[in-house]
Design a protein around this motif. Structure first.
Motif, PDB file in Angstrom:
ATOM      1  N   VAL A 121       3.670 -55.734  -8.545  1.00  0.00           N
ATOM      2  CA  VAL A 121       4.133 -57.089  -8.221  1.00  0.00           C
ATOM      3  C   VAL A 121       5.633 -57.080  -7.944  1.00  0.00           C
ATOM      4  CG1 VAL A 121       4.293 -59.470  -9.026  1.00  0.00           C
ATOM      5  CG2 VAL A 121       2.285 -58.123  -9.596  1.00  0.00           C
ATOM      6  N   TYR A 136       7.473 -63.003 -13.217  1.00  0.00           N
ATOM      7  CA  TYR A 136       7.817 -63.376 -11.842  1.00  0.00           C
ATOM      8  C   TYR A 136       7.565 -64.868 -11.655  1.00  0.00           C
ATOM      9  CZ  TYR A 136       7.428 -58.361 -11.745  1.00  0.00           C
ATOM     10  OH  TYR A 136       7.580 -57.025 -12.049  1.00  0.00           O
ATOM     11  N   GLN A 158       3.327 -64.550 -14.526  1.00  0.00           N
ATOM     12  CA  GLN A 158       4.244 -65.624 -14.142  1.00  0.00           C
ATOM     13  C   GLN A 158       5.484 -65.668 -15.030  1.00  0.00           C
ATOM     14  OE1 GLN A 158       1.392 -69.022 -13.858  1.00  0.00           O
ATOM     15  NE2 GLN A 158       1.869 -68.951 -11.663  1.00  0.00           N
ATOM     16  N   LEU A 171       5.951 -66.366  -8.531  1.00  0.00           N
ATOM     17  CA  LEU A 171       4.583 -65.993  -8.173  1.00  0.00           C
ATOM     18  C   LEU A 171       3.683 -67.224  -8.249  1.00  0.00           C
ATOM     19  CD1 LEU A 171       2.583 -63.671  -7.520  1.00  0.00           C
ATOM     20  CD2 LEU A 171       2.282 -63.381  -9.993  1.00  0.00           C
ATOM     21  N   GLU A 196       7.417 -58.392  -4.585  1.00  0.00           N
ATOM     22  CA  GLU A 196       8.489 -59.379  -4.624  1.00  0.00           C
ATOM     23  C   GLU A 196       9.675 -58.935  -3.761  1.00  0.00           C
ATOM     24  OE1 GLU A 196      10.459 -62.109  -8.137  1.00  0.00           O
ATOM     25  OE2 GLU A 196      10.559 -59.936  -8.350  1.00  0.00           O
ATOM     26  N   LEU A 208       2.189 -64.769  -1.607  1.00  0.00           N
ATOM     27  CA  LEU A 208       2.019 -64.758  -3.055  1.00  0.00           C
ATOM     28  C   LEU A 208       3.150 -65.464  -3.801  1.00  0.00           C
ATOM     29  CD1 LEU A 208       0.859 -61.052  -3.544  1.00  0.00           C
ATOM     30  CD2 LEU A 208      -0.563 -63.095  -3.693  1.00  0.00           C
ATOM     31  N   PHE A 209       4.296 -65.608  -3.146  1.00  0.00           N
ATOM     32  CA  PHE A 209       5.474 -66.119  -3.843  1.00  0.00           C
ATOM     33  C   PHE A 209       5.938 -67.444  -3.251  1.00  0.00           C
ATOM     34  CE2 PHE A 209       5.408 -61.576  -4.542  1.00  0.00           C
ATOM     35  CZ  PHE A 209       5.700 -61.466  -5.892  1.00  0.00           C
TER      36      PHE A 209
END
Length: 315
Positions: A255, A214, A211, A217, A259, A302-303
């Motif tokens: 990841v 990202y 996190q 996330l 993204e 996921l985001f």
């Protein structure tokens, strides 16, 4: 940002004050300011931070020992940033010799002059020298470090004067277990370091790391991805798969691909599964991933925001 992390991990206040005093006592020359690292990754682990900071404040050199993906190089960079020291990196390989470390003669304006190597530069200017994969070095290269690392704190350059180490100079070495080309370190060399064994990253710290990289996330998504990595770690510990799948950089790369909108399974295959070239092992890794991550899962699940959001940077 490193000091914010130290406060978050509740490192002892007196250690933080000592670091600040160290920085004031040993200012960095302007031409080496650019060598002070600005980490984009933060190492999590209060106990490890306290051990390393205490050792460096006591004037000791550190050997970080651990398996792959335990954050040794990230931590070495973090330490240089926390102490605001210029960093010189030395990656050991079969062709690394004493001259590559200390320096060698070269021509400049039709004169023979000494061109200092990374060890001499760190010694003269109070830098932190990071000795990466020190157990891959040849004995000839390591021998020149003995006088540098012990109580003498000096380097004898053949044909030139002796160089005494700047009081802020420290050496941080790293080593992995079981890699091809590695060997046991000489006992005399090991005795010149204090040794810190780096633990495998915990689920809690892995979630924080994901996190931090990202920010969009979701927590649940970070938990699932962390669980995948820890499942692979268990299989590696049980010798069901090789350590190739234990690739934290690969997970972070995966990841990043998610993204940007790439299919979740494809991103994890590119970041983790395909790091091994054995078909049977690839199948085991894919089965482990699919046991946690549904084929129906999409990147947007996921985001929090649209994929392709800007990555958080540390300053």
């Amino acid at each position: 940002m490193v000091f914010d992390i130290i406060e978050h991990l509740q490192i002892r206040p007196e250690l933080k004050e000592s670091i600040l005093e160290f920085r004031k006592q040993y200012p960095v020359e302007p031409q080496f300011q650019s060598r002070i690292p600005v980490p984009s990754n933060i190492y999590y682990g209060t106990d490890i931070w306290e051990r390393a900071v205490t050792a460096l404040l006591c004037g000791k050199n550190i050997l970080l020992v651990g398996h792959k993906a335990t954050g040794k190089n990230i931590f070495a960079e973090n330490l240089a940033a926390a102490f605001a020291r210029p960093r010189w990196d030395v990656s050991f390989h079969v062709n690394m010799d004493a001259a590559s470390l200390i320096g060698m003669d070269t021509f400049k304006k039709q004169e023979v002059i000494f061109r200092p190597g990374p060890i001499c530069c760190a010694a003269q200017h109070g830098g932190f020298a990071v000795l990466d994969e020190i157990n891959m070095a040849k004995n000839e290269a390591l021998a020149v470090l003995h006088g540098t690392l012990d109580f003498r704190r000096s380097i004898d350059v053949p044909g030139y004067e002796r160089i005494d180490l700047h009081p802020a100079t420290r050496f941080i070495a790293t080593m992995n277990y079981g890699y091809a080309g590695t060997k046991e370190l000489n006992e005399a060399l090991v005795s010149r370091f204090v040794v810190i064994r780096m633990p495998m990253i915990s689920q809690e710290h892995l979630i924080l790391l994901l996190q931090d990289h990202y920010p969009t996330l979701k927590t649940e998504g970070a938990k699932e991805l962390a669980a995948v990595y820890l499942d692979l770690q268990k299989k590696c510990e049980n010798a069901q798969i090789s350590s190739r799948a234990m690739d934290l950089r690969g997970l972070l790369d995966g990841v990043a691909l998610m993204e940007k909108g790439l299919n979740v399974q494809d991103a994890l295959d590119m970041g983790i599964t395909n790091k091994t070239f054995d078909p049977y092992e690839q199948t085991l890794i894919q089965d482990t991933i699919r046991g946690r991550i549904s084929k129906k899962m999409k990147p947007e699940d996921l985001f929090e925001e649209k994929c392709g959001s800007r990555r958080k940077e540390f300053a």
